[in-house]
Design a protein around this motif. Structure first.
Motif, PDB file in Angstrom:
ATOM      1  N   ALA A 136       0.816  -1.183   0.172  1.00  0.00           N
ATOM      2  CA  ALA A 136      -0.158  -0.087  -0.092  1.00  0.00           C
ATOM      3  C   ALA A 136       0.936   1.308  -0.080  1.00  0.00           C
ATOM      4  O   ALA A 136       0.321   2.351  -0.429  1.00  0.00           O
ATOM      5  N   HIS A 137       2.021   1.049   0.156  1.00  0.00           N
ATOM      6  CA  HIS A 137       3.022   2.158   0.474  1.00  0.00           C
ATOM      7  C   HIS A 137       3.640   2.693  -0.914  1.00  0.00           C
ATOM      8  O   HIS A 137       4.290   3.878  -1.114  1.00  0.00           O
ATOM      9  N   VAL A 138       3.567   1.691  -2.025  1.00  0.00           N
ATOM     10  CA  VAL A 138       3.933   2.040  -3.215  1.00  0.00           C
ATOM     11  C   VAL A 138       3.093   2.955  -4.057  1.00  0.00           C
ATOM     12  O   VAL A 138       1.882   2.790  -4.170  1.00  0.00           O
ATOM     13  N   GLY A 139       3.604   3.983  -4.500  1.00  0.00           N
ATOM     14  CA  GLY A 139       2.826   5.049  -5.316  1.00  0.00           C
ATOM     15  C   GLY A 139       2.637   4.738  -6.896  1.00  0.00           C
ATOM     16  O   GLY A 139       1.589   5.148  -7.374  1.00  0.00           O
ATOM     17  N   GLU A 140       3.650   4.179  -7.459  1.00  0.00           N
ATOM     18  CA  GLU A 140       3.667   3.877  -8.767  1.00  0.00           C
ATOM     19  C   GLU A 140       4.604   2.725  -9.259  1.00  0.00           C
ATOM     20  O   GLU A 140       5.564   2.236  -8.588  1.00  0.00           O
ATOM     21  N   VAL A 141       4.053   2.114 -10.361  1.00  0.00           N
ATOM     22  CA  VAL A 141       4.937   1.108 -10.721  1.00  0.00           C
ATOM     23  C   VAL A 141       5.058   0.990 -12.419  1.00  0.00           C
ATOM     24  O   VAL A 141       3.936   1.674 -13.017  1.00  0.00           O
ATOM     25  N   LYS A 142       6.116   0.894 -12.856  1.00  0.00           N
ATOM     26  CA  LYS A 142       6.158   1.187 -14.479  1.00  0.00           C
ATOM     27  C   LYS A 142       6.741  -0.364 -14.745  1.00  0.00           C
ATOM     28  O   LYS A 142       7.705  -0.901 -14.247  1.00  0.00           O
ATOM     29  N   LEU A 143       6.031  -0.886 -15.738  1.00  0.00           N
ATOM     30  CA  LEU A 143       6.553  -2.374 -16.280  1.00  0.00           C
ATOM     31  C   LEU A 143       6.772  -2.308 -17.878  1.00  0.00           C
ATOM     32  O   LEU A 143       6.019  -1.722 -18.433  1.00  0.00           O
ATOM     33  N   SER A 144       7.840  -3.182 -18.072  1.00  0.00           N
ATOM     34  CA  SER A 144       7.874  -3.274 -19.657  1.00  0.00           C
ATOM     35  C   SER A 144       8.250  -4.506 -19.865  1.00  0.00           C
ATOM     36  O   SER A 144       8.778  -5.272 -19.035  1.00  0.00           O
ATOM     37  N   ALA A 145       7.824  -5.053 -21.211  1.00  0.00           N
ATOM     38  CA  ALA A 145       7.991  -6.283 -21.311  1.00  0.00           C
ATOM     39  C   ALA A 145       8.620  -6.426 -22.907  1.00  0.00           C
ATOM     40  O   ALA A 145       8.022  -5.800 -23.729  1.00  0.00           O
ATOM     41  N   GLU A 146       9.283  -7.545 -23.092  1.00  0.00           N
ATOM     42  CA  GLU A 146       9.599  -7.941 -24.606  1.00  0.00           C
ATOM     43  C   GLU A 146       9.108  -9.397 -24.700  1.00  0.00           C
ATOM     44  O   GLU A 146       9.382 -10.108 -23.729  1.00  0.00           O
ATOM     45  N   ARG A 147       8.218  -9.726 -25.553  1.00  0.00           N
ATOM     46  CA  ARG A 147       7.886 -11.025 -25.954  1.00  0.00           C
ATOM     47  C   ARG A 147       9.006 -11.719 -26.521  1.00  0.00           C
ATOM     48  O   ARG A 147       9.516 -11.517 -27.466  1.00  0.00           O
ATOM     49  N   LEU A 148       9.145 -13.009 -25.909  1.00  0.00           N
ATOM     50  CA  LEU A 148      10.172 -13.779 -26.512  1.00  0.00           C
ATOM     51  C   LEU A 148       9.558 -14.795 -27.160  1.00  0.00           C
ATOM     52  O   LEU A 148       8.688 -15.728 -27.039  1.00  0.00           O
ATOM     53  N   PRO A 149       9.708 -14.639 -28.760  1.00  0.00           N
ATOM     54  CA  PRO A 149       8.919 -15.287 -29.613  1.00  0.00           C
ATOM     55  C   PRO A 149       9.420 -16.833 -29.697  1.00  0.00           C
ATOM     56  O   PRO A 149      10.725 -17.103 -29.889  1.00  0.00           O
ATOM     57  N   PHE A 150       8.274 -17.499 -29.765  1.00  0.00           N
ATOM     58  CA  PHE A 150       8.734 -19.272 -29.893  1.00  0.00           C
ATOM     59  C   PHE A 150       7.473 -19.572 -31.410  1.00  0.00           C
ATOM     60  O   PHE A 150       6.650 -19.299 -30.992  1.00  0.00           O
ATOM     61  N   GLU A 151       7.896 -20.112 -32.244  1.00  0.00           N
ATOM     62  CA  GLU A 151       7.144 -20.650 -33.264  1.00  0.00           C
ATOM     63  C   GLU A 151       6.860 -22.228 -33.189  1.00  0.00           C
ATOM     64  O   GLU A 151       7.892 -22.822 -32.808  1.00  0.00           O
ATOM     65  N   PRO A 152       5.713 -22.281 -33.506  1.00  0.00           N
ATOM     66  CA  PRO A 152       5.372 -23.938 -33.545  1.00  0.00           C
ATOM     67  C   PRO A 152       6.236 -24.544 -34.396  1.00  0.00           C
ATOM     68  O   PRO A 152       6.005 -24.217 -35.721  1.00  0.00           O
TER      69      PRO A 152
END
Ligand SMILES: O=c1[nH]c(=O)c2[nH]c(=O)[nH]c2[nH]1
Length: 318
Positions: free
Chosen positions: A107-123
């Motif tokens: 509850a004391h955290v004011g902000e979060v920033k998230l980023s992601a890179e999708r790791l590609p897997f092909e069937p």
């Protein structure tokens, strides 16, 4: 990420590799430029970067008081364990779920920033009596272009989390068009050594970004307005194929117009591009046979953002 006094202040964890299996399959509406309409979600893999901010952390910086610090090692564990609970189909939705859950927990955290890179897997495709069929068990890690996504969740006055910013994109798309690109008519003065080219083997690196009018469309594919990076890739390829390009500047403009035309749910598209035009070692003969090599540095680049207003102006002009 800023504290309320305007200073930059955050901490977090980078390179959190999350290999989630059997996520919800993703289905998107078909577009004319692409045969891609979805994926099975069997391997839903990401490299995640997670950062937390807010005034509560000032004492950790200024006084060395760790009483309110969630260790970045615990952040990593939180991401990995909570990834099991995500029941959606999109990277953006996963980030929003992780971020919301973190703000609920601390509850004391004011902000979060998230980023992601999708790791590609092909069937892996197996040959069968009825033609190639996806294995469903074996996947091939693929290199090349990939989805990226970023969002910021800020705690607002009533204590709940508000989505402050969201952008998605396609990174490291590399395209080569062997014929059908020119570059000529630029300023010719005492500094010019580059000859005009009526036809050059245009090799580019592209990063395409997009922002939705309503970011909820990025989070929940069930709304039917999710923009898939694979369709963006196919659309960019289609425009590159179909149009003569007098420069990379104009090429990305044309791709931007077509993206805004095709995806009415997008408010803005952005590009950064790099010119990696192959260098001719043996010039093409009448059959187009030639030999090229990698260009030498330095490299040229472009950056552009476009909104729906650009598309409206373009359509009025016609
Ligand atoms: O597409 C291009 N745009 C430029 O601005 C430029 N400048 C240059 O040297 N080559 C290119 N190619």
């Amino acid at each position: 990420m800023q504290a309320s006094d305007g200073r930059t202040m955050y901490y977090g964890k980078d390179d959190v590799f999350v290999y989630r299996t059997y996520a919800r399959p993703l289905t998107v509406r078909p577009i004319p430029e692409s045969t891609w309409t979805g994926e099975d979600g069997v391997i839903f893999a990401h490299r995640i970067t997670f950062a937390a901010g807010g005034d509560a952390f000032f004492s950790s910086f200024a006084e060395g008081d760790n009483a309110r610090i969630v260790a970045t090692d615990s952040m990593k564990n939180f991401i990995l364990r909570q990834a099991a609970a995500y029941d959606g189909a999109t990277t953006e939705g996963l980030l929003a779920a992780l971020g919301r859950r973190f703000l609920d927990t601390y509850a004391h955290v004011g902000e979060v920033k998230l980023s992601a890179e999708r790791l590609p897997f092909e069937p892996a495709l197996l040959s069968g009596a009825d033609g190639p069929a996806p294995s469903g068990l074996v996947y091939r890690a693929s290199r090349g272009e990939r989805l990226r996504a970023e969002l910021t969740l800020t705690r607002i006055a009533d204590g709940s989390a508000s989505l402050a910013a969201q952008e998605s994109g396609l990174s490291e798309l590399r395209l080569i068009k062997v014929s059908g690109s020119s570059f000529q008519g630029f300023i010719r003065d005492a500094y010019t050594t580059l000859p005009d080219s009526a036809d050059r083997p245009l090799h580019i690196e592209l990063d395409v970004g997009w922002r939705y009018a309503d970011p909820e469309d990025a989070l929940d594919a069930e709304r039917g307005r999710y923009v898939a990076a694979a369709q963006v890739r196919d659309l960019a390829q289609q425009v590159f194929h179909a149009r003569h390009s007098p420069s990379i500047q104009h090429l990305i403009w044309q791709i931007g117009l077509q993206l805004l035309r095709r995806f009415a749910q997008l408010e803005e598209v952005r590009f950064t591009s790099a010119n990696r035009t192959w260098e001719a070692v043996v010039e093409p003969d009448e059959g187009g046979r030639a030999v090229y090599t990698e260009p030498r540095p330095p490299y040229g680049f472009q950056g552009l953002s476009m909104t729906r207003a650009d598309l409206r102006r373009e359509e009025e002009r016609r």
